[in-house]
Design a protein around this motif. Structure first.
Motif, short mmCIF file in Angstrom:
data_model
loop_
_atom_site.label_atom_id
_atom_site.label_comp_id
_atom_site.label_asym_id
_atom_site.label_seq_id
_atom_site.Cartn_x
_atom_site.Cartn_y
_atom_site.Cartn_z
N GLY A 152 0.72 -1.30 0.03
CA GLY A 152 0.15 0.09 -0.04
C GLY A 152 0.71 1.12 0.10
N THR A 153 2.13 1.25 -0.33
CA THR A 153 3.11 2.41 -0.27
C THR A 153 3.22 2.73 -1.74
OG1 THR A 153 5.05 1.25 -0.11
CG2 THR A 153 3.98 1.77 1.78
N PRO A 154 3.59 3.82 -1.99
CA PRO A 154 3.86 4.31 -3.65
C PRO A 154 5.27 3.55 -4.13
CG PRO A 154 3.10 6.25 -2.34
CD PRO A 154 3.40 5.24 -1.29
N GLU A 155 6.17 3.53 -3.01
CA GLU A 155 7.30 2.73 -3.21
C GLU A 155 7.17 1.24 -3.43
OE1 GLU A 155 8.52 6.22 -0.84
OE2 GLU A 155 6.97 4.92 -0.84
N ASN A 156 6.02 0.77 -3.13
CA ASN A 156 5.62 -0.92 -3.25
C ASN A 156 5.13 -0.77 -4.60
OD1 ASN A 156 3.21 -3.17 -2.75
ND2 ASN A 156 5.63 -3.78 -2.11
N VAL A 157 4.46 0.10 -4.88
CA VAL A 157 3.83 -0.08 -6.35
C VAL A 157 4.79 0.00 -7.33
CG1 VAL A 157 2.13 1.24 -7.95
CG2 VAL A 157 1.66 1.09 -5.62
N TYR A 158 5.75 0.93 -7.10
CA TYR A 158 7.22 1.16 -8.04
C TYR A 158 7.72 -0.02 -8.03
CZ TYR A 158 7.26 5.90 -9.91
OH TYR A 158 6.94 7.16 -10.79
N ARG A 159 8.09 -0.81 -6.89
CA ARG A 159 8.79 -2.10 -7.01
C ARG A 159 8.13 -2.89 -7.81
NH1 ARG A 159 9.38 -6.77 -4.36
NH2 ARG A 159 7.39 -6.37 -3.06
N VAL A 160 7.08 -3.27 -7.46
CA VAL A 160 6.20 -4.42 -8.33
C VAL A 160 6.15 -4.17 -9.53
CG1 VAL A 160 3.90 -5.61 -8.52
CG2 VAL A 160 4.93 -4.97 -6.11
N PHE A 161 6.03 -2.86 -10.02
CA PHE A 161 5.84 -2.43 -11.40
C PHE A 161 7.29 -2.72 -12.06
CE2 PHE A 161 6.99 0.54 -14.77
CZ PHE A 161 6.18 0.26 -15.68
N ASN A 162 8.52 -2.64 -11.57
CA ASN A 162 9.34 -2.87 -12.20
C ASN A 162 9.85 -4.40 -12.25
OD1 ASN A 162 10.44 -0.33 -12.02
ND2 ASN A 162 11.61 -0.36 -10.16
N GLU A 163 9.02 -5.13 -11.34
CA GLU A 163 9.20 -6.61 -11.50
C GLU A 163 8.03 -7.12 -12.80
OE1 GLU A 163 8.08 -7.99 -7.93
OE2 GLU A 163 9.83 -7.66 -6.74
N VAL A 164 7.12 -6.31 -13.07
CA VAL A 164 6.32 -6.42 -14.09
C VAL A 164 7.10 -6.15 -15.40
CG1 VAL A 164 4.28 -5.61 -15.52
CG2 VAL A 164 4.23 -5.99 -12.83
N VAL A 165 7.85 -5.02 -15.33
CA VAL A 165 8.60 -4.70 -16.60
C VAL A 165 9.40 -5.84 -16.75
CG1 VAL A 165 10.45 -3.13 -17.56
CG2 VAL A 165 8.31 -2.08 -16.20
N ARG A 166 10.16 -6.21 -15.85
CA ARG A 166 11.19 -7.57 -16.39
C ARG A 166 10.55 -8.69 -16.84
NH1 ARG A 166 13.23 -7.74 -11.33
NH2 ARG A 166 12.21 -9.46 -10.62
N GLU A 167 9.39 -9.15 -16.23
CA GLU A 167 8.79 -10.25 -16.81
C GLU A 167 8.02 -10.01 -18.26
OE1 GLU A 167 8.68 -12.98 -15.53
OE2 GLU A 167 9.35 -12.40 -13.75
N TYR A 168 7.74 -8.79 -18.38
CA TYR A 168 7.33 -8.13 -19.65
C TYR A 168 8.64 -8.16 -20.73
CZ TYR A 168 5.93 -4.72 -23.62
OH TYR A 168 5.78 -4.21 -24.81
N ASN A 169 9.62 -7.84 -20.36
CA ASN A 169 10.75 -7.86 -21.49
C ASN A 169 11.34 -9.42 -21.65
OD1 ASN A 169 11.11 -5.28 -21.60
ND2 ASN A 169 12.45 -5.10 -19.98
N ASN A 170 10.76 -10.24 -20.67
CA ASN A 170 10.92 -11.77 -20.93
C ASN A 170 10.00 -12.50 -21.77
OD1 ASN A 170 13.48 -11.60 -19.26
ND2 ASN A 170 12.27 -12.19 -17.36
N LEU A 171 8.98 -12.01 -22.25
CA LEU A 171 7.77 -12.53 -23.13
C LEU A 171 8.52 -12.97 -24.35
CD1 LEU A 171 4.87 -10.48 -21.97
CD2 LEU A 171 5.14 -12.88 -21.46
N ASN A 172 9.19 -12.24 -24.97
CA ASN A 172 9.38 -12.43 -26.54
C ASN A 172 11.04 -11.84 -26.53
OD1 ASN A 172 9.53 -12.93 -29.11
ND2 ASN A 172 7.68 -11.65 -29.48
#
Length: 313
Positions: A293-313
Motif C-alpha cells: 500500500g505504499t507508492p514505493e511498493n507500487v514502483y517495486r512491483v511495477f519494475n518486476e512487471v517490466v522485467r517479466e514483460y521483457n522476458n515474454l518475447n
C-alpha cells in the motif's frame, strides 16, 4: 563539369543517408543497452532485499545462520553504462542519471565480492562478525545512495518508454499484431498510474494526502485493459503467429500483473483509510518498498512487471 558536380552531390546525399542510418542504429543499440541495465537493476534490487532479510537493515548486522544470500552485481551492467556514456549519441536525461548511479553500482559490486569471499570462507567464525559489521555499515550507506540514484534512472527510462510506446502501439494496431498491441497498451496504463504518483509528488511520507479519485480511475483502466490482455494471452493461434511461444514466461507475466493490480488496490485502500506511513517505513526505504500500500511498493512491483514483460518475447 555539370555531370561531375551532380555526381558529387549524389555521393554526398548517399553519405548523409548512410550517416543517418548509422546514427539511428547506434540510438537503438544504446537504448537497448539501457534496457538491459534497467532489467539488471531489478535483479539487484531483489538481491538487496534478500540480503536485508538475512542480515537485517539496522546499523548492527544480524549474525547470519546457514547459507548467506550472495549479493551479485553483473559486470555487464557497469560495462553497458560506461559504453553508453562514451557514445556519440546523446540521451541527456538518461546519461546524467546513469553517470550519477555508476559509482554506487561499482561500490556495491566491490562490497558484494568481499562479502561473498568472507561468508563462503566462514571468516566470521574467527573474527566473530567484526568484518561483517564493517562491510554491512558500508553496504547500508552504498545502498542508500544506490536507491536515490537508480530511482532517477528508472524514472528517466519510464519517461522514455512512454514516448516510445505511443508510436509502438499505433504500429502494432496497424500491423494487426494484437498480442503486442494489448501488451503495449497494458504497460502504458500501468505506467500512467506511476506517472500520477509522480505528478502528485507522493511518497511514503505524504501519500495519504493525495487525490485518491485519480488513482481509482487509473486502477479501473488497468483492470479493464487486463481483461483484454488476458483474452489475447489465451489465444494460442495469435500467440504462435507473433512468436510468443514461452508459456512459462506468459504465466510469470500474468502472476506479476495480478500482484501489480493488488499493489495499486492496496495503495488506494491506505489512502482512503488514511493509514499513513509508519516511522520504520518512512526512515527506511527497504521497509517502504516491501510494505503493502505504499507508492514505493507500487514502483517495486511495477519494475518486476517490466522485467517479466521483457522476458515474454
Amino acid at each position: 563539369n555539370k555531370i561531375k558536380k551532380e555526381k558529387n552531390v549524389a555521393t554526398k546525399d548517399a553519405q548523409d543517408v548512410m550517416n543517418e542510418i548509422e546514427k539511428k542504429k547506434e540510438e537503438v543499440e544504446k537504448y537497448n543497452r539501457y534496457v538491459e541495465v534497467y532489467n539488471n537493476l531489478g535483479n539487484m534490487d531483489g538481491r538487496i532485499i534478500r540480503y536485508f532479510e538475512e542480515a537485517g537493515n539496522e546499523e548492527k548486522v544480524r549474525k547470519v545462520k546457514g547459507s548467506f544470500p550472495v549479493m551479485h552485481v553483473n559486470q555487464s551492467t557497469i560495462d553497458n553504462v560506461k559504453q553508453n556514456l562514451s557514445s556519440k549519441v546523446k540521451m541527456d536525461e538518461l546519461d546524467k542519471a546513469a553517470k550519477d548511479m555508476l559509482p554506487y553500482i561499482e561500490e556495491l559490486k566491490t562490497l558484494a565480492e568481499a562479502m561473498e569471499n568472507y561468508y563462503e570462507g566462514k571468516d566470521f567464525v574467527s573474527d566473530n562478525y567484526a568484518k561483517a559489521q564493517e562491510m554491512h555499515t558500508k553496504f547500508l550507506a552504498a545502498v542508500k545512495k544506490y536507491n536515490e540514484t537508480t530511482s532517477a534512472f528508472k524514472k528517466a527510462m519510464e519517461k522514455q518508454d512512454r514516448k516510445n510506446q505511443v508510436q509502438a502501439i499505433e504500429k502494432f494496431k496497424k500491423n494487426g499484431e494484437m498480442v503486442r498491441y494489448n501488451l503495449a497498451l497494458q504497460m502504458k496504463v500501468n505506467e500512467d498510474f506511476l506517472a500520477e504518483i509522480d505528478n502528485q509528488k507522493l511518497d511514503i511520507s505524504n501519500f495519504t494526502n493525495g487525490n485518491v479519485e485519480k488513482f481509482k480511475e487509473l486502477r479501473d483502466k488497468i483492470s479493464k485493459q487486463y481483461e483484454e490482455t488476458e483474452k489475447i494471452l489465451a489465444n494460442g493461434e495469435e500467440l504462435k503467429k507473433e512468436g510468443y511461444t514461452n508459456s512459462v514466461a506468459i504465466e510469470s507475466f500474468k502472476r506479476k500483473m495480478t500482484e501489480f493490480k493488488g499493489s495499486t488496490a492496496s495503495l488506494i485502500n491506505r489512502m482512503e483509510t488514511k493509514k499513513k506511513g509508519e516511522s520504520g517505513e518512512i526512515s527506511n526505504s527497504f521497509y517502504a518498498e516491501v510494505s503493502e500500500g505504499t507508492p514505493e511498493n507500487v514502483y517495486r512491483v511495477f519494475n518486476e512487471v517490466v522485467r517479466e514483460y521483457n522476458n515474454l518475447n
